[in-house]
Design a protein around this motif. Structure first.
Motif, PDB file in Angstrom:
ATOM      1  N   ILE A  73     -43.100 -64.514   3.469  1.00  0.00           N
ATOM      2  CA  ILE A  73     -41.752 -65.021   3.218  1.00  0.00           C
ATOM      3  C   ILE A  73     -41.432 -65.022   1.733  1.00  0.00           C
ATOM      4  N   ASP A  74     -42.404 -65.338   0.873  1.00  0.00           N
ATOM      5  CA  ASP A  74     -42.147 -65.357  -0.565  1.00  0.00           C
ATOM      6  C   ASP A  74     -41.737 -63.972  -1.068  1.00  0.00           C
ATOM      7  N   THR A  75     -42.373 -62.936  -0.523  1.00  0.00           N
ATOM      8  CA  THR A  75     -42.038 -61.571  -0.924  1.00  0.00           C
ATOM      9  C   THR A  75     -40.634 -61.212  -0.475  1.00  0.00           C
ATOM     10  N   ARG A  76     -40.294 -61.602   0.732  1.00  0.00           N
ATOM     11  CA  ARG A  76     -38.956 -61.334   1.248  1.00  0.00           C
ATOM     12  C   ARG A  76     -37.892 -62.052   0.438  1.00  0.00           C
ATOM     13  N   LEU A  77     -38.181 -63.285   0.052  1.00  0.00           N
ATOM     14  CA  LEU A  77     -37.211 -64.050  -0.723  1.00  0.00           C
ATOM     15  C   LEU A  77     -36.969 -63.412  -2.083  1.00  0.00           C
ATOM     16  N   LYS A  78     -38.013 -62.868  -2.685  1.00  0.00           N
ATOM     17  CA  LYS A  78     -37.873 -62.261  -4.002  1.00  0.00           C
ATOM     18  C   LYS A  78     -36.963 -61.037  -3.972  1.00  0.00           C
ATOM     19  N   ARG A  79     -36.854 -60.402  -2.807  1.00  0.00           N
ATOM     20  CA  ARG A  79     -35.996 -59.230  -2.677  1.00  0.00           C
ATOM     21  C   ARG A  79     -34.582 -59.602  -2.253  1.00  0.00           C
ATOM     22  N   ALA A  80     -34.385 -60.840  -1.874  1.00  0.00           N
ATOM     23  CA  ALA A  80     -33.087 -61.266  -1.344  1.00  0.00           C
ATOM     24  C   ALA A  80     -32.051 -61.396  -2.458  1.00  0.00           C
ATOM     25  N   ASP A  81     -30.777 -61.389  -2.050  1.00  0.00           N
ATOM     26  CA  ASP A  81     -29.673 -61.566  -2.975  1.00  0.00           C
ATOM     27  C   ASP A  81     -29.721 -62.964  -3.584  1.00  0.00           C
ATOM     28  N   PHE A  82     -29.542 -63.047  -4.913  1.00  0.00           N
ATOM     29  CA  PHE A  82     -29.663 -64.342  -5.591  1.00  0.00           C
ATOM     30  C   PHE A  82     -28.656 -65.353  -5.067  1.00  0.00           C
ATOM     31  N   LEU A  96     -39.636 -79.133   4.956  1.00  0.00           N
ATOM     32  CA  LEU A  96     -38.549 -78.948   3.996  1.00  0.00           C
ATOM     33  C   LEU A  96     -39.081 -78.853   2.566  1.00  0.00           C
ATOM     34  N   VAL A  97     -40.113 -79.623   2.276  1.00  0.00           N
ATOM     35  CA  VAL A  97     -40.721 -79.576   0.938  1.00  0.00           C
ATOM     36  C   VAL A  97     -41.254 -78.177   0.654  1.00  0.00           C
ATOM     37  N   ASP A  98     -41.973 -77.596   1.623  1.00  0.00           N
ATOM     38  CA  ASP A  98     -42.532 -76.255   1.433  1.00  0.00           C
ATOM     39  C   ASP A  98     -41.433 -75.212   1.260  1.00  0.00           C
ATOM     40  N   LEU A  99     -40.391 -75.313   2.075  1.00  0.00           N
ATOM     41  CA  LEU A  99     -39.274 -74.380   1.967  1.00  0.00           C
ATOM     42  C   LEU A  99     -38.603 -74.494   0.605  1.00  0.00           C
ATOM     43  N   TYR A 100     -38.360 -75.730   0.203  1.00  0.00           N
ATOM     44  CA  TYR A 100     -37.676 -75.966  -1.065  1.00  0.00           C
ATOM     45  C   TYR A 100     -38.490 -75.443  -2.238  1.00  0.00           C
ATOM     46  N   GLN A 101     -39.797 -75.616  -2.171  1.00  0.00           N
ATOM     47  CA  GLN A 101     -40.649 -75.147  -3.260  1.00  0.00           C
ATOM     48  C   GLN A 101     -40.561 -73.628  -3.403  1.00  0.00           C
ATOM     49  N   SER A 102     -40.543 -72.906  -2.276  1.00  0.00           N
ATOM     50  CA  SER A 102     -40.432 -71.449  -2.323  1.00  0.00           C
ATOM     51  C   SER A 102     -39.124 -71.023  -2.983  1.00  0.00           C
ATOM     52  N   PHE A 103     -38.038 -71.657  -2.592  1.00  0.00           N
ATOM     53  CA  PHE A 103     -36.742 -71.315  -3.160  1.00  0.00           C
ATOM     54  C   PHE A 103     -36.664 -71.702  -4.635  1.00  0.00           C
ATOM     55  N   THR A 104     -37.200 -72.861  -4.979  1.00  0.00           N
ATOM     56  CA  THR A 104     -37.124 -73.347  -6.354  1.00  0.00           C
ATOM     57  C   THR A 104     -37.870 -72.437  -7.323  1.00  0.00           C
ATOM     58  N   LEU A 105     -39.032 -71.956  -6.928  1.00  0.00           N
ATOM     59  CA  LEU A 105     -39.807 -71.087  -7.800  1.00  0.00           C
ATOM     60  C   LEU A 105     -39.080 -69.781  -8.073  1.00  0.00           C
ATOM     61  N   ILE A 106     -38.379 -69.267  -7.060  1.00  0.00           N
ATOM     62  CA  ILE A 106     -37.629 -68.030  -7.238  1.00  0.00           C
ATOM     63  C   ILE A 106     -36.427 -68.261  -8.147  1.00  0.00           C
ATOM     64  N   ILE A 107     -35.735 -69.385  -7.942  1.00  0.00           N
ATOM     65  CA  ILE A 107     -34.599 -69.734  -8.800  1.00  0.00           C
ATOM     66  C   ILE A 107     -35.062 -69.886 -10.254  1.00  0.00           C
ATOM     67  N   ARG A 108     -36.205 -70.531 -10.436  1.00  0.00           N
ATOM     68  CA  ARG A 108     -36.740 -70.726 -11.791  1.00  0.00           C
ATOM     69  C   ARG A 108     -37.004 -69.388 -12.472  1.00  0.00           C
ATOM     70  N   ASP A 109     -37.650 -68.469 -11.733  1.00  0.00           N
ATOM     71  CA  ASP A 109     -37.963 -67.164 -12.309  1.00  0.00           C
ATOM     72  C   ASP A 109     -36.687 -66.398 -12.664  1.00  0.00           C
ATOM     73  N   PHE A 110     -35.660 -66.552 -11.825  1.00  0.00           N
ATOM     74  CA  PHE A 110     -34.391 -65.878 -12.079  1.00  0.00           C
ATOM     75  C   PHE A 110     -33.781 -66.359 -13.392  1.00  0.00           C
ATOM     76  N   PHE A 111     -33.678 -67.679 -13.545  1.00  0.00           N
ATOM     77  CA  PHE A 111     -33.068 -68.223 -14.749  1.00  0.00           C
ATOM     78  C   PHE A 111     -33.938 -67.972 -15.980  1.00  0.00           C
ATOM     79  N   ALA A 112     -35.257 -67.990 -15.786  1.00  0.00           N
ATOM     80  CA  ALA A 112     -36.157 -67.776 -16.917  1.00  0.00           C
ATOM     81  C   ALA A 112     -35.980 -66.379 -17.506  1.00  0.00           C
TER      82      ALA A 112
END
Length: 215
Positions: free
Chosen positions: A77-86, A155-171
């Protein structure tokens, strides 16, 4: 013990599908052969197959055997999320944040509040020292503490996956510096205060300001 063993076998079969040992559309070996491959009894194999069938990984057909579903996607899922539209990622993250704040207002305890306050203090200190990386780390930790306060581990696990991707995007896109964190710190303090006081409406209003400004 049998259930735990069948879960282990399920994971091993998934791994063998991921590695290409069992390919989509292929009929996997019959029970006796699977018992030899994984060195377990018939009941463990049957439980594992049943679980994988319920998950949509395998399809069991009488008289034909058990087939790896052609549509089964083994990509993490983490790989799929990284390819998803921001924008899509951010929209789901916002939905999660709102639900997590709602749960945190209702379910938080003293330990949760202590963790939130600690990370909020670290966030402020990082701003004062103009340490951008520390700001990012403390900001994520603060929001994760809110998530954990809700008491729903899924929900915590889901949120963590999304948050890490958002962080990398903004970084990778934001200019270096801490102004982004400094301008929003009062809102994070207000969010904490509202959660602590169990004021859901106020907490959601403050959260919306944070989300609207991508803070």
């Amino acid at each position: 013990m049998k259930d735990k063993l069948s879960d282990k076998i399920s994971s091993q079969i998934r791994a063998d599908i991921s590695s290409g040992k069992f390919k989509p559309g292929q009929i996997i070996p019959a029970e006796p052969e699977l018992m030899k491959i994984y060195n377990v009894g018939r009941s463990s194999i049957r439980e594992a197959i049943k679980a994988l069938a319920m998950a949509g990984v395998l399809s069991v057909q009488q008289g034909r055997g058990t087939t790896v579903n052609a549509h089964f996607d083994v990509e993490p899922i983490d790989t799929r999320l990284k390819r998803a539209d921001f924008d899509e990622i951010n929209a789901v993250r916002q939905l999660l944040e709102k639900e997590l704040v709602k749960l945190a207002v209702t379910n938080h305890n003293a330990t949760n509040l202590q963790a939130m306050q600690q990370y909020l203090n670290e966030r402020k200190e990082a701003i004062q020292h103009e340490n951008r990386q520390a700001c990012m780390d403390a900001d994520i930790a603060f929001h994760m503490a809110i998530a954990r306060a809700g008491g729903n581990s899924v929900l915590v696990d889901l949120y963590q996956s999304f948050t890490l991707i958002i962080r990398d995007f903004f970084a990778s896109r934001e200019p270096q510096g801490i102004s982004h964190f400094a301008m929003s710190h009062h809102l994070h303090q207000q969010l904490f205060d509202a959660i602590k006081s169990k004021k859901e409406k106020q907490a959601q209003q403050v959260l919306q300001q944070i989300l609207d400004n991508n803070y």
